[in-house]
Design an enzyme around this catalytic site. Structure first.
Site, PDB file in Angstrom:
ATOM      1  N   THR A  53     140.884  28.813-112.685  1.00 17.30           N
ATOM      2  CA  THR A  53     140.323  28.998-114.030  1.00 17.30           C
ATOM      3  C   THR A  53     138.798  29.045-114.023  1.00 17.30           C
ATOM      4  O   THR A  53     138.189  29.295-115.058  1.00 17.30           O
ATOM      5  CB  THR A  53     140.782  27.842-114.944  1.00 17.30           C
ATOM      6  OG1 THR A  53     140.497  26.622-114.247  1.00 17.30           O
ATOM      7  CG2 THR A  53     142.259  27.912-115.246  1.00 17.30           C
ATOM      8  N   GLY A  54     138.183  28.798-112.881  1.00 17.14           N
ATOM      9  CA  GLY A  54     136.717  28.732-112.822  1.00 17.14           C
ATOM     10  C   GLY A  54     136.077  30.092-112.586  1.00 17.14           C
ATOM     11  O   GLY A  54     136.760  31.115-112.457  1.00 17.14           O
ATOM     12  N   ARG A  81     144.121  19.735-116.879  1.00 18.35           N
ATOM     13  CA  ARG A  81     143.670  20.295-118.168  1.00 18.35           C
ATOM     14  C   ARG A  81     144.184  21.720-118.382  1.00 18.35           C
ATOM     15  O   ARG A  81     144.428  22.139-119.501  1.00 18.35           O
ATOM     16  CB  ARG A  81     142.124  20.336-118.227  1.00 18.35           C
ATOM     17  CG  ARG A  81     141.448  19.004-118.212  1.00 18.35           C
ATOM     18  CD  ARG A  81     139.930  19.182-118.218  1.00 18.35           C
ATOM     19  NE  ARG A  81     139.410  19.719-116.953  1.00 18.35           N
ATOM     20  CZ  ARG A  81     139.113  18.988-115.891  1.00 18.35           C
ATOM     21  NH1 ARG A  81     139.275  17.686-115.927  1.00 18.35           N
ATOM     22  NH2 ARG A  81     138.660  19.551-114.778  1.00 18.35           N
ATOM     23  N   ARG A 141     131.213  22.702 -94.498  1.00 23.77           N
ATOM     24  CA  ARG A 141     130.366  23.738 -93.876  1.00 23.77           C
ATOM     25  C   ARG A 141     129.687  23.268 -92.594  1.00 23.77           C
ATOM     26  O   ARG A 141     129.589  24.024 -91.639  1.00 23.77           O
ATOM     27  CB  ARG A 141     129.290  24.204 -94.867  1.00 23.77           C
ATOM     28  CG  ARG A 141     129.842  25.063 -95.977  1.00 23.77           C
ATOM     29  CD  ARG A 141     128.735  25.462 -96.923  1.00 23.77           C
ATOM     30  NE  ARG A 141     129.278  26.079 -98.115  1.00 23.77           N
ATOM     31  CZ  ARG A 141     128.707  26.016 -99.309  1.00 23.77           C
ATOM     32  NH1 ARG A 141     127.564  25.377 -99.475  1.00 23.77           N
ATOM     33  NH2 ARG A 141     129.267  26.602-100.336  1.00 23.77           N
ATOM     34  N   CYS A 176     126.044  30.364-101.432  1.00 25.99           N
ATOM     35  CA  CYS A 176     125.809  31.724-101.949  1.00 25.99           C
ATOM     36  C   CYS A 176     124.399  32.244-101.612  1.00 25.99           C
ATOM     37  O   CYS A 176     124.241  33.403-101.220  1.00 25.99           O
ATOM     38  CB  CYS A 176     126.059  31.765-103.452  1.00 25.99           C
ATOM     39  SG  CYS A 176     125.305  30.424-104.369  1.00 25.99           S
ATOM     40  N   SER A 206     125.399  31.628-113.374  1.00 26.90           N
ATOM     41  CA  SER A 206     126.765  31.726-112.849  1.00 26.90           C
ATOM     42  C   SER A 206     126.949  30.895-111.581  1.00 26.90           C
ATOM     43  O   SER A 206     128.060  30.480-111.284  1.00 26.90           O
ATOM     44  CB  SER A 206     127.112  33.184-112.570  1.00 26.90           C
ATOM     45  OG  SER A 206     126.128  33.766-111.738  1.00 26.90           O
ATOM     46  N   GLY A 207     125.877  30.637-110.856  1.00 22.54           N
ATOM     47  CA  GLY A 207     125.964  29.819-109.655  1.00 22.54           C
ATOM     48  C   GLY A 207     126.382  28.396-109.963  1.00 22.54           C
ATOM     49  O   GLY A 207     126.843  27.667-109.091  1.00 22.54           O
ATOM     50  N   LYS A 260     120.664  23.472 -97.644  1.00 22.30           N
ATOM     51  CA  LYS A 260     121.806  24.294 -97.217  1.00 22.30           C
ATOM     52  C   LYS A 260     121.296  25.558 -96.532  1.00 22.30           C
ATOM     53  O   LYS A 260     121.811  25.978 -95.495  1.00 22.30           O
ATOM     54  CB  LYS A 260     122.675  24.668 -98.425  1.00 22.30           C
ATOM     55  CG  LYS A 260     123.521  23.507 -98.934  1.00 22.30           C
ATOM     56  CD  LYS A 260     124.235  23.864-100.225  1.00 22.30           C
ATOM     57  CE  LYS A 260     124.902  22.622-100.804  1.00 22.30           C
ATOM     58  NZ  LYS A 260     125.473  22.841-102.132  1.00 22.30           N
ATOM     59  N   HIS A 289     121.965  36.301-108.002  1.00 22.00           N
ATOM     60  CA  HIS A 289     120.752  35.621-107.525  1.00 22.00           C
ATOM     61  C   HIS A 289     119.748  36.640-106.966  1.00 22.00           C
ATOM     62  O   HIS A 289     120.130  37.689-106.440  1.00 22.00           O
ATOM     63  CB  HIS A 289     121.084  34.664-106.385  1.00 22.00           C
ATOM     64  CG  HIS A 289     121.868  33.447-106.786  1.00 22.00           C
ATOM     65  ND1 HIS A 289     122.090  33.083-108.083  1.00 22.00           N
ATOM     66  CD2 HIS A 289     122.461  32.493-106.017  1.00 22.00           C
ATOM     67  CE1 HIS A 289     122.793  31.969-108.113  1.00 22.00           C
ATOM     68  NE2 HIS A 289     123.043  31.589-106.870  1.00 22.00           N
TER      69      HIS A 289
END
Ligand SMILES: NC(=O)c1ccc[n+]([C@@H]2O[C@H](COP(=O)([O-])OP(=O)(O)OC[C@H]3O[C@@H](n4cnc5c(N)ncnc54)[C@H](OP(=O)(O)O)[C@@H]3O)[C@@H](O)[C@H]2O)c1
Length: 381
Positions: A53-54, A81, A141, A176, A206-207, A260, A289
């Site tokens: 759903t994300g 949920r 990662r 990302c 959106s990130g 990161k 981005h």
């Protein structure tokens, strides 16, 4: 073919009726048509999408469809949920199920995008069930033995992982900003070896997920109406503003997003000596981005050669029109697979041809997350 936008995607998701969580995104963001390609087939793998759903989860579905990814079945998993909500994918109705420890029986490939703590808990459970997990969070990662893969850059890192052996495994999708940066920097690195890289990012809402996008829309409306902006996701005004990335700041003064870029570049390039520094900034852009990248090389590389190298690089397009002052923009790369590179120029502050400046834009929900993960899944087939 273009994927649906986030606004379109949420039309597919409902608790019985169609909802649209992003009614006011601009016309350009609404312009992508959604064309369905059916890829369900008995000889395909069984897939689970965790966090369906994300923002990334919805993009997984778009990319699976766009690329006609073969699948036997798909489990749509999210939190309690969302359990029971209906979702249409490739003309078929699905009910979102709550993620539990039993969710992975018979699942060949599990695409995770539900946050680090969910990955940490459920990733190993999925692996024990025999699933190959492609994880979008930062949970694994930097774990030794877990491949951190950008298919155009280091596909060999996962060559030992095979589907259909009954043996589960973890593969991590890089951050990302790292993916977008390295899509452009790696072809140059292969030619002239990058010794040092300075990255400055301009990162979209959106990130930070679907709720952050909603907050930017809401705040923009509130500010234009002269009201106090609602600050639930970020602790300060985002609309008509910019601020240092919201990731926690560490004792060395860098935030986690910046570190990161530093650490993941070393792992992906398998080069512990490459020097990377970064400043990550959140800007009030809805999606995709942008990054300014300064490179210092071991051997000379002039800008014309760099342009030729980038022209041939898979997944990269050049937008570098000096006379028209036209270079990559987040809007132009939104919903696109390719990373766009421009402002390719010699760094005047370095003697000889040892330095270059480039400006890179990429859709971080797509190439920075869902597309990269599904390219990884394709390499398993
Ligand atoms: N956005 C990006 O550009 C991007 C890029 C690379 C990596 N990532 C990573 O991808 C992950 C998801 O990001 P996002 O932007 O898609 O976030 P998002 O829009 O906030 O979506 C989060 C998803 O996780 C699910 N979830 C939350 N708690 C859960 C639980 N207890 N059990 C099962 N599912 C749960 C949510 O389900 P409900 O709707 O039921 O709450 C939703 O589907 C994060 O780890 C993020 O760091 C994101």
């Amino acid at each position: 073919m273009k994927s649906p936008t986030l606004a379109h995607q949420h039309h597919f998701l409902s608790g019985g009726k169609t909802i649209n969580r992003f009614p006011n995104l601009n016309a350009r963001l609404h312009s992508s048509p959604f064309t369905v390609r059916m890829a369900q087939r008995d000889d395909g793998p069984s897939i689970a999408v965790v966090g369906v759903t994300g923002a990334v989860g919805q993009e997984f579905l778009s990319v699976l469809s766009d690329r006609s990814f073969p699948y036997k079945s798909i489990k749509m998993l999210a939190s309690k949920r969302s359990a029971g909500k209906h979702l249409t994918f490739e003309d078929k109705d699905y009910v979102v199920e709550e993620l539990t420890e039993e969710s992975f029986h018979g699942v060949d490939i599990a695409l995770f995008s539900a946050g680090g703590s969910i990955s940490k808990h459920f990733g190993p459970i999925a692996v024990d069930s025999g699933s190959i997990v492609v994880d979008n969070s930062s949970a694994f990662r930097m774990v030794d033995g877990v491949p951190l893969v950008i298919p155009e850059v280091n596909p060999d890192a996962m060559s030992h992982i095979k589907i259909g052996t009954g043996k589960g495994a973890l593969i991590a999708n890089p951050n990302c900003s790292t993916i977008i940066c390295l899509m452009a920097a790696t072809p140059l690195h292969r030619h002239a070896k990058v010794l040092r890289m300075v990255v400055s990012t301009y990162q979209a809402a959106s990130g930070a997920g679907a709720a952050a996008m909603e907050e930017l829309v809401l705040q923009t409306r509130e500010v234009l109406e002269g009201k106090e902006p609602t600050c639930n996701i970020f602790n300060q005004q985002y609309a008509f503003n910019l601020f240092s990335h919201n990731a926690p700041v560490l004792s060395n003064g860098y935030n986690e997003e910046e570190m990161k870029l530093v650490k993941e570049t070393r792992k992906i390039w398998n080069d512990k000596d490459v020097k990377v520094t970064a400043t990550c900034i959140r800007v009030p852009v809805m999606r995709a981005h942008a990054e300014s990248v300064n490179l210092q090389f071991e051997t000379p590389l002039d800008e014309d050669t760099a342009r030729e190298i980038l022209k041939k690089a898979p997944g990269v397009v050049i937008i570098d029109d000096r006379s028209g002052n036209r270079f990559p923009t987040p809007l132009e790369v939104s919903n696109k697979d390719d990373v766009a590179v421009g402002r390719i120029r010699q760094d005047l502050s370095q003697d000889g041809n040892y330095g270059l400046d480039i400006f890179v834009c990429g859709d971080q929900i797509r190439k920075g997350a869902a597309l990269n993960a599904i390219q990884i899944a394709e390499m398993l087939l």
